[in-house]
Design an enzyme around this catalytic site. Structure first.
Site, PDB file in Angstrom:
ATOM      1  N   LYS A 164      -7.969 -13.047   8.375  1.00 31.93           N
ATOM      2  CA  LYS A 164      -8.463 -11.909   7.582  1.00 31.93           C
ATOM      3  C   LYS A 164      -9.904 -11.524   7.940  1.00 31.93           C
ATOM      4  CE  LYS A 164      -9.375 -10.459   2.851  1.00 31.93           C
ATOM      5  NZ  LYS A 164      -9.593  -9.070   3.191  1.00 31.93           N
ATOM      6  N   HIS A 199      -8.585  -0.595   0.273  1.00 35.68           N
ATOM      7  CA  HIS A 199      -8.919  -0.876  -1.136  1.00 35.68           C
ATOM      8  C   HIS A 199      -9.986  -1.955  -1.198  1.00 35.68           C
ATOM      9  CE1 HIS A 199      -4.646   0.098  -0.532  1.00 35.68           C
ATOM     10  NE2 HIS A 199      -4.855   0.953  -1.517  1.00 35.68           N
ATOM     11  N   ASP A 224       1.506   8.376  10.435  1.00 40.59           N
ATOM     12  CA  ASP A 224       1.329   6.941  10.159  1.00 40.59           C
ATOM     13  C   ASP A 224       1.471   6.148  11.453  1.00 40.59           C
ATOM     14  OD1 ASP A 224       1.256   7.657   7.523  1.00 40.59           O
ATOM     15  OD2 ASP A 224       3.114   6.673   6.947  1.00 40.59           O
ATOM     16  N   ARG A 266      -7.441   8.142  10.827  1.00 38.21           N
ATOM     17  CA  ARG A 266      -7.453   7.290   9.632  1.00 38.21           C
ATOM     18  C   ARG A 266      -7.418   5.835  10.111  1.00 38.21           C
ATOM     19  NH1 ARG A 266      -1.872   7.742   7.039  1.00 38.21           N
ATOM     20  NH2 ARG A 266      -2.611   9.183   5.470  1.00 38.21           N
ATOM     21  N   LYS A 310       6.128   9.376   9.086  1.00 40.02           N
ATOM     22  CA  LYS A 310       6.425   8.297  10.036  1.00 40.02           C
ATOM     23  C   LYS A 310       7.274   8.878  11.155  1.00 40.02           C
ATOM     24  CE  LYS A 310       6.147   4.095   7.281  1.00 40.02           C
ATOM     25  NZ  LYS A 310       4.962   4.578   6.664  1.00 40.02           N
ATOM     26  N   ARG A 328       6.256  -4.374   1.733  1.00 41.48           N
ATOM     27  CA  ARG A 328       4.957  -4.438   2.452  1.00 41.48           C
ATOM     28  C   ARG A 328       3.798  -4.412   1.455  1.00 41.48           C
ATOM     29  NH1 ARG A 328       7.596  -1.159   6.360  1.00 41.48           N
ATOM     30  NH2 ARG A 328       6.625   0.754   5.641  1.00 41.48           N
ATOM     31  N   ARG A 329       3.960  -3.665   0.341  1.00 39.53           N
ATOM     32  CA  ARG A 329       2.894  -3.616  -0.686  1.00 39.53           C
ATOM     33  C   ARG A 329       2.762  -4.974  -1.362  1.00 39.53           C
ATOM     34  NH1 ARG A 329       2.990   0.428   1.845  1.00 39.53           N
ATOM     35  NH2 ARG A 329       1.574  -0.931   2.938  1.00 39.53           N
TER      36      ARG A 329
HETATM   37  C1  LIG Z   1      -3.828   5.892   2.718  1.00 39.59           C
HETATM   38  C2  LIG Z   1      -3.238   4.690   3.407  1.00 39.59           C
HETATM   39  C3  LIG Z   1      -2.439   4.864   4.521  1.00 39.59           C
HETATM   40  C4  LIG Z   1      -1.914   3.755   5.190  1.00 39.59           C
HETATM   41  N1  LIG Z   1      -1.176   3.944   6.342  1.00 39.59           N
HETATM   42  C5  LIG Z   1      -0.794   2.878   7.077  1.00 39.59           C
HETATM   43  C6  LIG Z   1      -0.174   3.037   8.347  1.00 39.59           C
HETATM   44  O1  LIG Z   1       0.070   4.142   8.809  1.00 39.59           O
HETATM   45  N2  LIG Z   1       0.147   1.904   9.045  1.00 39.59           N
HETATM   46  C7  LIG Z   1      -0.125   0.633   8.576  1.00 39.59           C
HETATM   47  O2  LIG Z   1       0.146  -0.347   9.285  1.00 39.59           O
HETATM   48  N3  LIG Z   1      -0.700   0.467   7.368  1.00 39.59           N
HETATM   49  C8  LIG Z   1      -1.035   1.541   6.605  1.00 39.59           C
HETATM   50  N4  LIG Z   1      -1.647   1.349   5.383  1.00 39.59           N
HETATM   51  C9  LIG Z   1      -1.701  -0.025   4.792  1.00 39.59           C
HETATM   52  C10 LIG Z   1      -2.890  -0.826   5.335  1.00 39.59           C
HETATM   53  O3  LIG Z   1      -2.662  -1.188   6.668  1.00 39.59           O
HETATM   54  C11 LIG Z   1      -3.106  -2.119   4.511  1.00 39.59           C
HETATM   55  O4  LIG Z   1      -1.965  -2.920   4.605  1.00 39.59           O
HETATM   56  C12 LIG Z   1      -3.407  -1.903   3.051  1.00 39.59           C
HETATM   57  O5  LIG Z   1      -4.231  -0.791   2.863  1.00 39.59           O
HETATM   58  C13 LIG Z   1      -4.091  -3.144   2.437  1.00 39.59           C
HETATM   59  O6  LIG Z   1      -5.283  -3.414   3.112  1.00 39.59           O
HETATM   60  P1  LIG Z   1      -6.753  -3.178   2.495  1.00 39.59           P
HETATM   61  O7  LIG Z   1      -7.560  -2.449   3.503  1.00 39.59           O
HETATM   62  O8  LIG Z   1      -6.674  -2.570   1.171  1.00 39.59           O
HETATM   63  O9  LIG Z   1      -7.401  -4.620   2.470  1.00 39.59           O
HETATM   64  P2  LIG Z   1      -6.961  -5.973   1.775  1.00 39.59           P
HETATM   65  O10 LIG Z   1      -7.938  -6.977   2.261  1.00 39.59           O
HETATM   66  O11 LIG Z   1      -5.509  -6.230   1.997  1.00 39.59           O
HETATM   67  O12 LIG Z   1      -7.183  -5.691   0.240  1.00 39.59           O
HETATM   68  C14 LIG Z   1      -8.436  -5.371  -0.332  1.00 39.59           C
HETATM   69  C15 LIG Z   1      -8.319  -5.499  -1.831  1.00 39.59           C
HETATM   70  O13 LIG Z   1      -7.318  -4.619  -2.354  1.00 39.59           O
HETATM   71  C16 LIG Z   1      -6.271  -5.344  -2.982  1.00 39.59           C
HETATM   72  N5  LIG Z   1      -4.983  -4.840  -2.519  1.00 39.59           N
HETATM   73  C17 LIG Z   1      -4.664  -4.381  -1.293  1.00 39.59           C
HETATM   74  N6  LIG Z   1      -3.362  -4.047  -1.214  1.00 39.59           N
HETATM   75  C18 LIG Z   1      -2.850  -4.339  -2.440  1.00 39.59           C
HETATM   76  C19 LIG Z   1      -1.543  -4.244  -3.015  1.00 39.59           C
HETATM   77  N7  LIG Z   1      -0.502  -3.815  -2.295  1.00 39.59           N
HETATM   78  N8  LIG Z   1      -1.388  -4.595  -4.307  1.00 39.59           N
HETATM   79  C20 LIG Z   1      -2.423  -5.050  -5.051  1.00 39.59           C
HETATM   80  N9  LIG Z   1      -3.678  -5.179  -4.561  1.00 39.59           N
HETATM   81  C21 LIG Z   1      -3.886  -4.831  -3.287  1.00 39.59           C
HETATM   82  C22 LIG Z   1      -6.411  -6.770  -2.480  1.00 39.59           C
HETATM   83  O14 LIG Z   1      -5.925  -7.694  -3.403  1.00 39.59           O
HETATM   84  C23 LIG Z   1      -7.897  -6.907  -2.278  1.00 39.59           C
HETATM   85  O15 LIG Z   1      -8.549  -7.195  -3.487  1.00 39.59           O
HETATM   86  C24 LIG Z   1      -2.178   2.453   4.702  1.00 39.59           C
HETATM   87  C25 LIG Z   1      -3.001   2.288   3.587  1.00 39.59           C
HETATM   88  C26 LIG Z   1      -3.525   3.381   2.938  1.00 39.59           C
HETATM   89  C27 LIG Z   1      -4.432   3.149   1.765  1.00 39.59           C
END
Ligand SMILES: Cc1cc2nc3c(=O)[nH]c(=O)nc-3n(C[C@H](O)[C@H](O)[C@H](O)COP(=O)(O)OP(=O)(O)OC[C@H]3O[C@@H](n4cnc5c(N)ncnc54)[C@H](O)[C@@H]3O)c2cc1C
Length: 305
Positions: free
Chosen positions: A199, A230, A132, A182, A98, A291-292
């Site tokens: 969403k 995910h 990031d 990414r 970061k 945030r998670r």
């Molecule tokens: C490798 C990586 C790097 C990242 N870097 C950044 C960054 O630099 N800046 C930034 O703003 N964001 C970053 N993120 C976070 C990203 O922006 C999302 O907030 C996060 O990945 C959740 O979104 P999603 O695409 O999984 O979709 P979602 O629609 O949120 O989730 C898809 C599915 O995964 C499940 N899921 C997602 N997150 C969680 C969780 N925390 N706990 C349990 N289940 C979950 C959901 O319940 C749903 O079923 C990063 C994520 C990853 C994987």
């Protein structure tokens, strides 16, 4: 759900709560699902296990908004040690950083100098570094640092957020020179002037941007897309899109966070998908952890349990 998410994201930025809550044992206990431990040793031990199971790995040392110059030097020192440990252990682990942890709030030139030191060590180790993307107020500066460093370094990757209206333009501007981009949905609380709130809109934009990133024109120039999500619908779309265009799955990667959707991670690795797991560690885990939780407020149950 939207209100709860906003409250959680606000909590992550509140100093009083950030000082108090992490001290409670029940909060720390619930963290273990998302973080193998606070130390570099624990993070790298997990990388060894994951790489033995054919996952790629990325680590990030948690912390943001550093206010002291000296502290940024300590972070650089920490990451240089991490890069050297990765080499000694013959791991393929990358680091993800970061920019506000490396001095962006203090002086942009300090941040560039700190990054340059890390890129040099990473280059000597044949590795590259992910940057990031933080809150919207840092976007222009982050792109400025990235563009500046990219002129001299090929081993740098940048993260873009699909929830921002401007990302399509940023992506198209970056693609001709980029080696690593990414794509994430975006994890911060942003104004509706700059960011989508629904969403479905964010998901649609993610699909649109991923299609651009899979364009053969850029892949042919050595561009390597990373889809950090995910979301199985999105991953299925990307795989179908790639297969329709005869793009081998080794030409792009899916990345996920440690501990999230483990079954999906297992499934993808069994299908020989190029998948990377990002492991976070460090003592400053509170804002990151909240945030998670905000990404899936069902995680609150975990905390309550
Ligand atoms: C490798 C990586 C790097 C990242 N870097 C950044 C960054 O630099 N800046 C930034 O703003 N964001 C970053 N993120 C976070 C990203 O922006 C999302 O907030 C996060 O990945 C959740 O979104 P999603 O695409 O999984 O979709 P979602 O629609 O949120 O989730 C898809 C599915 O995964 C499940 N899921 C997602 N997150 C969680 C969780 N925390 N706990 C349990 N289940 C979950 C959901 O319940 C749903 O079923 C990063 C994520 C990853 C994987």
């Amino acid at each position: 759900m939207g209100l709860l998410k906003n409250i959680l994201l606000w909590t992550s930025k509140n100093d009083w709560i950030s000082n108090k809550l992490p001290k409670y044992k029940f909060v720390k206990n619930s963290l273990s699902r998302f973080m193998p431990g606070e130390t570099l040793v624990e993070a790298l031990n997990e990388c060894v296990k994951l790489e033995n199971l054919n996952y790629g790995t990325i680590i990030t040392y948690l912390g943001e908004n550093t206010t002291e110059r000296e502290q940024t030097y300590k972070i650089v020192h920490h990451y240089i040690n991490a890069l050297n440990d990765i080499k000694t252990k013959s791991l393929g682990t990358l680091i993800s950083v970061k920019l506000t942890q490396l001095g962006l709030d203090i002086d942009i030139n300090l941040c560039i100098e700190n990054m340059q030191k890390l890129l040099k060590v990473a280059n000597d180790n044949n590795a590259f570094i992910w940057v990031d993307m933080e809150e919207y107020c840092y976007l222009d500066k982050t792109l400025q640092v990235y563009n500046d460093l990219k002129k001299m370094n090929n081993n740098i990757g940048i993260t873009l957020q699909a929830y921002l209206f401007r990302t399509e333009k940023d992506l198209i501007d970056l693609l001709p020179q980029a080696t690593y981009i990414r794509l994430v949905k975006g994890a911060y609380i942003e104004s509706s002037d700059v960011s989508m709130k629904i969403k479905n809109d964010i998901d649609e934009n993610y699909l649109k941007l991923s299609k651009i990133m899979l364009s053969k024109e850029y892949l042919g120039n050595g561009f390597k897309p990373s889809f950090a999500t995910h979301d199985d619908d999105i991953i299925n779309f990307i795989n179908t899109e790639a297969s329709n265009q005869h793009i081998d799955c080794s030409l792009y990667e899916i990345s996920m966070l440690y501990g999230i959707r483990r079954n999906l991670q297992n499934k993808l690795v069994k299908e020989s998908q190029n998948i990377k797991i990002l492991i976070s560690y460090g003592e400053e885990w509170f804002p990151w952890y909240i945030r998670r939780i905000a990404e899936n407020p069902k995680n609150l149950l975990l905390l309550v349990k």
